[in-house]
Design a protein around this motif. Structure first.
Motif, mmCIF file in Angstrom:
data_model
loop_
_atom_site.group_PDB
_atom_site.id
_atom_site.type_symbol
_atom_site.label_atom_id
_atom_site.label_comp_id
_atom_site.label_asym_id
_atom_site.label_seq_id
_atom_site.Cartn_x
_atom_site.Cartn_y
_atom_site.Cartn_z
ATOM 1 N N ARG A 1 6.985 12.914 -1.720
ATOM 2 C CA ARG A 1 7.728 13.387 -2.895
ATOM 3 C C ARG A 1 8.753 12.357 -3.341
ATOM 4 N NH1 ARG A 1 10.612 18.158 -0.794
ATOM 5 N NH2 ARG A 1 11.723 18.019 -2.774
ATOM 6 N N ARG A 2 9.434 11.757 -2.399
ATOM 7 C CA ARG A 2 10.446 10.751 -2.736
ATOM 8 C C ARG A 2 9.798 9.540 -3.399
ATOM 9 N NH1 ARG A 2 15.106 8.957 -4.695
ATOM 10 N NH2 ARG A 2 16.573 8.105 -3.171
ATOM 11 N N LEU A 3 8.649 9.125 -2.889
ATOM 12 C CA LEU A 3 7.969 7.980 -3.474
ATOM 13 C C LEU A 3 7.509 8.287 -4.898
ATOM 14 C CD1 LEU A 3 6.873 5.139 -3.190
ATOM 15 C CD2 LEU A 3 4.821 6.099 -2.117
ATOM 16 N N GLU A 4 6.971 9.476 -5.118
ATOM 17 C CA GLU A 4 6.547 9.861 -6.462
ATOM 18 C C GLU A 4 7.737 9.907 -7.411
ATOM 19 O OE1 GLU A 4 4.526 13.528 -5.980
ATOM 20 O OE2 GLU A 4 2.713 12.620 -5.130
ATOM 21 N N ARG B 1 0.828 -1.204 0.000
ATOM 22 C CA ARG B 1 0.000 0.000 0.000
ATOM 23 C C ARG B 1 0.864 1.256 0.000
ATOM 24 N NH1 ARG B 1 -5.319 -0.487 1.486
ATOM 25 N NH2 ARG B 1 -5.254 1.575 2.481
ATOM 26 N N ARG B 2 0.448 2.221 -0.823
ATOM 27 C CA ARG B 2 1.197 3.472 -0.944
ATOM 28 C C ARG B 2 1.304 4.196 0.397
ATOM 29 N NH1 ARG B 2 1.905 6.563 -5.560
ATOM 30 N NH2 ARG B 2 2.622 8.683 -5.168
ATOM 31 N N ARG C 1 -2.878 9.064 -7.843
ATOM 32 C CA ARG C 1 -2.326 10.228 -7.156
ATOM 33 C C ARG C 1 -2.820 11.525 -7.795
ATOM 34 N NH1 ARG C 1 -1.213 12.206 -2.442
ATOM 35 N NH2 ARG C 1 0.373 13.817 -2.505
ATOM 36 N N LYS C 2 -2.876 11.583 -9.147
ATOM 37 C CA LYS C 2 -3.375 12.775 -9.830
ATOM 38 C C LYS C 2 -4.838 13.038 -9.467
ATOM 39 C CE LYS C 2 -0.360 12.370 -13.882
ATOM 40 N NZ LYS C 2 -0.338 12.104 -15.343
ATOM 41 N N TYR C 3 -5.630 11.963 -9.404
ATOM 42 C CA TYR C 3 -7.042 12.096 -9.066
ATOM 43 C C TYR C 3 -7.215 12.638 -7.653
ATOM 44 C CZ TYR C 3 -11.820 10.698 -7.910
ATOM 45 O OH TYR C 3 -13.117 10.684 -7.498
ATOM 46 N N GLN C 4 -6.417 12.124 -6.716
ATOM 47 C CA GLN C 4 -6.506 12.582 -5.335
ATOM 48 C C GLN C 4 -6.132 14.051 -5.219
ATOM 49 O OE1 GLN C 4 -3.913 9.767 -3.453
ATOM 50 N NE2 GLN C 4 -5.517 8.226 -3.178
ATOM 51 N N ILE D 1 3.910 2.675 2.566
ATOM 52 C CA ILE D 1 5.279 2.982 2.140
ATOM 53 C C ILE D 1 5.675 4.360 2.644
ATOM 54 C CG2 ILE D 1 6.827 3.341 0.187
ATOM 55 C CD1 ILE D 1 5.139 1.407 -1.420
ATOM 56 N N VAL D 2 4.772 5.332 2.483
ATOM 57 C CA VAL D 2 5.057 6.693 2.958
ATOM 58 C C VAL D 2 5.328 6.690 4.453
ATOM 59 C CG1 VAL D 2 4.070 9.004 3.304
ATOM 60 C CG2 VAL D 2 3.767 7.832 1.119
ATOM 61 N N GLU D 3 4.522 5.972 5.205
ATOM 62 C CA GLU D 3 4.709 5.907 6.659
ATOM 63 C C GLU D 3 6.035 5.234 7.006
ATOM 64 O OE1 GLU D 3 4.437 6.204 10.693
ATOM 65 O OE2 GLU D 3 3.404 7.313 9.099
ATOM 66 N N LEU D 4 6.403 4.188 6.279
ATOM 67 C CA LEU D 4 7.677 3.515 6.523
ATOM 68 C C LEU D 4 8.840 4.458 6.269
ATOM 69 C CD1 LEU D 4 9.384 0.967 7.073
ATOM 70 C CD2 LEU D 4 9.178 0.430 4.629
#
Length: 212
Positions: A149-152, A128-129, A201-204, A132-135
């Motif tokens: 930003r790093r994930l994107e 889940r995205r 991500r664009k939709y959000q 990953i961000v939380e990790l």
């Protein structure tokens, strides 16, 4: 196949990695202002003013805004560190185009130095995205915004890596067409997965910008 197989370092990112390895900064717990600054002989102060770095006779002194959270202080430090390691000149007097170029370079440096790829690739990333961000946020002690930003950036780089590898595969097999019909099943699967993630991500983002 691990999707990070397709990730390729930029010259700037490789330079960050080389610098960390030269300094013996090899683990996430080594990523602190005190540790990195001491290894580079940078004097760091904390005052109630915006973060900046000053050079005098080859010595560097940096102020970090003490009104910020520890995560933002670390990110500010990395931004200013880029100016120390890569830039020259007085930003208060340099032409605007050069100033913008240096600031863009510092933003990229900050991203790579905050979450170095050679440390990141050791992690087992969840599916889940949001996880990953939380990790990334907790492992590297950065803000959620920087982790996002790093994930994107990683997704874009992986997508480019997939395209580059597929192009190489078609060239080696003397394919006469570049259409997706000739792509391998593994490539199609990864491309579709990355496409969905980026489109979601664009939709959000679009929903957040809509007026209430």
């Amino acid at each position: 196949m691990n999707v990070l197989h397709y990730y390729r370092l930029t010259p700037l990112e490789q330079s960050v990695e080389d610098t960390y390895l030269r300094l013996g900064v090899t683990e996430p717990e080594h990523l602190t202002i005190t540790n990195v600054a001491s290894k580079l002989n940078i004097w760091v102060h904390e005052l109630d003013m915006p973060s900046l770095v000053v050079e005098s006779r080859g010595m560097y002194s940096m102020n970090i805004d003490r009104r910020l959270t520890p995560e933002r202080q670390w990110e500010d430090f990395l931004h200013e560190l880029c100016h120390v390691l890569r830039h020259a000149g007085n930003q208060t007097t340099m032409p605007e185009p050069m100033l913008r170029m240096q600031e863009t370079d510092a933003d990229r440096f900050q991203l790579y130095a905050a979450i170095p790829y050679f440390m990141l690739r050791r992690l087992e990333l969840p599916e889940r995205r949001s996880e990953i961000v939380e990790l990334l946020r907790s492992e590297f002690r950065v803000t959620p915004e920087l982790a996002q930003r790093r994930l994107e950036q990683m997704h874009r780089r992986v997508l480019q890596g997939v395209l580059d590898e597929e192009s190489m595969r078609q060239s080696l097999t003397a394919a006469s067409t570049r259409s997706s019909a000739n792509w391998s099943d593994e490539t199609k699967r990864l491309m579709y997965k990355l496409y969905l993630q980026l489109e979601r991500r664009k939709y959000q983002r679009g929903n957040r910008k809509r007026p209430m």
